[in-house]
Design a protein around this motif. Structure first.
Motif, mmCIF file in Angstrom:
data_model
loop_
_atom_site.group_PDB
_atom_site.id
_atom_site.type_symbol
_atom_site.label_atom_id
_atom_site.label_comp_id
_atom_site.label_asym_id
_atom_site.label_seq_id
_atom_site.Cartn_x
_atom_site.Cartn_y
_atom_site.Cartn_z
ATOM 1 N N VAL A 209 0.849 -1.205 0.000
ATOM 2 C CA VAL A 209 0.000 0.000 0.000
ATOM 3 C C VAL A 209 0.879 1.249 0.000
ATOM 4 N N ASP A 210 0.656 2.106 -0.984
ATOM 5 C CA ASP A 210 1.367 3.375 -1.071
ATOM 6 C C ASP A 210 0.550 4.413 -0.293
ATOM 7 N N GLU A 211 1.123 4.889 0.806
ATOM 8 C CA GLU A 211 0.407 5.852 1.668
ATOM 9 C C GLU A 211 0.939 7.278 1.469
ATOM 10 N N ALA A 212 1.380 7.579 0.228
ATOM 11 C CA ALA A 212 1.978 8.892 -0.060
ATOM 12 C C ALA A 212 1.107 10.055 0.426
ATOM 13 N N HIS A 213 -0.218 9.922 0.238
ATOM 14 C CA HIS A 213 -1.100 11.061 0.542
ATOM 15 C C HIS A 213 -1.845 10.902 1.864
ATOM 16 N N SER A 214 -1.459 9.916 2.664
ATOM 17 C CA SER A 214 -2.213 9.696 3.906
ATOM 18 C C SER A 214 -1.351 9.685 5.162
ATOM 19 N N GLY A 240 5.904 4.970 0.985
ATOM 20 C CA GLY A 240 5.481 6.365 1.109
ATOM 21 C C GLY A 240 6.576 7.320 0.723
ATOM 22 N N THR A 241 6.292 8.578 0.947
ATOM 23 C CA THR A 241 7.218 9.635 0.532
ATOM 24 C C THR A 241 7.474 10.601 1.680
ATOM 25 N N PHE A 242 8.636 11.228 1.629
ATOM 26 C CA PHE A 242 8.938 12.311 2.589
ATOM 27 C C PHE A 242 8.618 13.675 1.962
#
Ligand SMILES: Cc1ncc(COP(=O)(O)O)c(C=O)c1O
Length: 396
Positions: A209-214, A240-242
């Motif tokens: 699961v990519d939680e980049a926006h959460s 995810g992303t920083f």
């Protein structure tokens, strides 16, 4: 035919956009004034088109940690971790990420794009199948191109279609790897995580699961939509992303799987690129500490997003399906979207113009994003400007 002839259609598209006002791919801010304001065209402009969800880009503790890290460890690492070594700060941030998610291991990447590119392409081997949501981010699609696995798309946010496609694979060798996003980046809609986790369990698949926006926004502790849906145990990898909630740059993957660290010597987008510089590692570690200890940031972004979403919906706009840090306005057509976007910037509101083919369902969108740093007055002003422009252009 020149080397660049194949880009002529792109050039024509940009020329047409420019002729209607501005080139949306080349917006230049003269000065960033704060997490929510910049100078654009010589005038102050409200920023509703960043991903600065928690407003941490100007957080004093993050800035201080970043400056301290530069003084202590220099401006860059000048190489990759496998060839040139890991700094203590990288290892510390990985420990903190793993602790934050309550997982055994974490791996940090130089961007979120590379985290997806690396994790998905490396896990998906020759005999495996990658099952990806049709509305996946470009980094997921590009990972599929790099992977040796078979790639199968399922209908956006449709667990039944996913189950159907998994059933068709029964009897075939290989690992089934499902890739979804917690919140989708164009319409701001959340994945039906509970139902997808159920399919994953039933079919014995792996779930990424990519939680980049959460990250920092959804879930009691800010661990995202997986936490919100109560399915963290079913999720094998969170990516995810920083660059969004944590206000810097970089990416990560966390997992409980015991062999996770083997990826460090198998994952090319991790191995063959320079590691994150100290200034970034320092600020991200401080940002993570902020969100781990200050629940008010997440609460504020959620209430701001509700205010923006309901303000725009009440004004009559066709908005995305739910209030999240991304609030999308569906425009009747591409021309209206382009004019609307230019007019709101003239009036002092910057949002994103998102046009087909980059959008789901070929929608023409004005993509607004919200920050914990926005004041209620800024949100109300943005809503009132957008509503006035909507009436002027008859899109309302
Ligand atoms: C869902 C999703 N995943 C990954 C990325 C890539 O993140 P980064 O900007 O850190 O490369 C983005 C960026 O927009 C995104 O929306």
């Amino acid at each position: 035919m020149t080397l660049f002839s194949k880009f002529e259609a792109l050039r024509a598209g940009i020329d047409a956009l420019q002729a209607s006002g501005r080139n949306p791919f080349d917006v230049r801010f003269e000065k960033i004034l704060s997490a929510t304001e910049a100078l654009l065209g010589g005038r102050p402009c409200l920023l509703f088109g960043t991903n600065n969800y928690l407003g941490l880009t100007f957080d004093p503790s993050c800035i201080e940690a970043s400056v301290r890290s530069i003084h202590e460890a220099g401006t860059g690492t000048t190489g990759s971790r496998i060839a040139n070594g890991t700094y203590g700060e990288h290892a510390l941030l990985e420990r903190r990420m793993a602790e934050f998610y309550g997982k055994r291991s974490a791996m940090i990447f130089t961007t979120g794009y590379q985290a997806n590119l690396g994790l998905i392409s490396t896990l998906g081997g020759r005999d495996d199948q990658l099952l990806i949501d049709a509305d996946s981010h470009a980094s997921i699609y590009d990972a599929c191109k790099l992977s040796a696995a078979e790639v199968i798309r399922f209908r956006h946010n449709d667990p039944e279609d996913l189950a159907h496609r998994l059933r068709r694979l029964e009897g075939r060798p290989g690992n089934r790897i499902i890739v979804i996003e917690g919140i989708y980046s164009m319409l701001g809609d959340s994945a039906p995580l509970r139902e997808i986790a159920e399919v994953k369990r039933e079919m014995g698949a792996t779930l990424i699961v990519d939680e980049a926006h959460s990250l920092g926004i959804r879930g009691k502790h800010g661990r995202g939509v997986c936490e919100d849906a109560g399915v963290e145990r079913d999720v094998d990898f969170v990516v995810g992303t920083f660059s969004k909630s944590l206000g810097a740059i970089g990416g990560f993957a966390v997992s409980d799987l015991p062999d996770f660290d083997l990826l460090r010597i198998a994952c090319r987008p991790y191995m063959f690129t320079a590691s994150l510089p100290p200034a970034i590692v320092g600020s991200v570690t401080a940002a993570l500490a902020r969100i781990s200890t200050d629940a008010s940031l997440g609460a504020r972004v959620r209430s701001n997003s509700g205010r923006l979403y309901s303000g725009l919906a009440q004004a009559g706009f066709a908005v995305g399906p739910e209030p999240n840090p991304i609030v999308a306005l569906k425009m009747p057509d591409k021309e209206s979207a382009v004019h609307f976007w230019n007019r709101i910037i003239d009036q002092g509101v910057y949002a994103n113009l998102a046009l087909p083919p980059a959008t789901p369902g070929s929608l023409s969108l004005i993509r607004c994003s919200i920050s914990a740093a926005h004041t209620e007055a800024q949100i109300d002003r943005a809503v009132s400007i957008m509503a006035a422009v909507g009436r002027e252009l008859r899109v309302l």
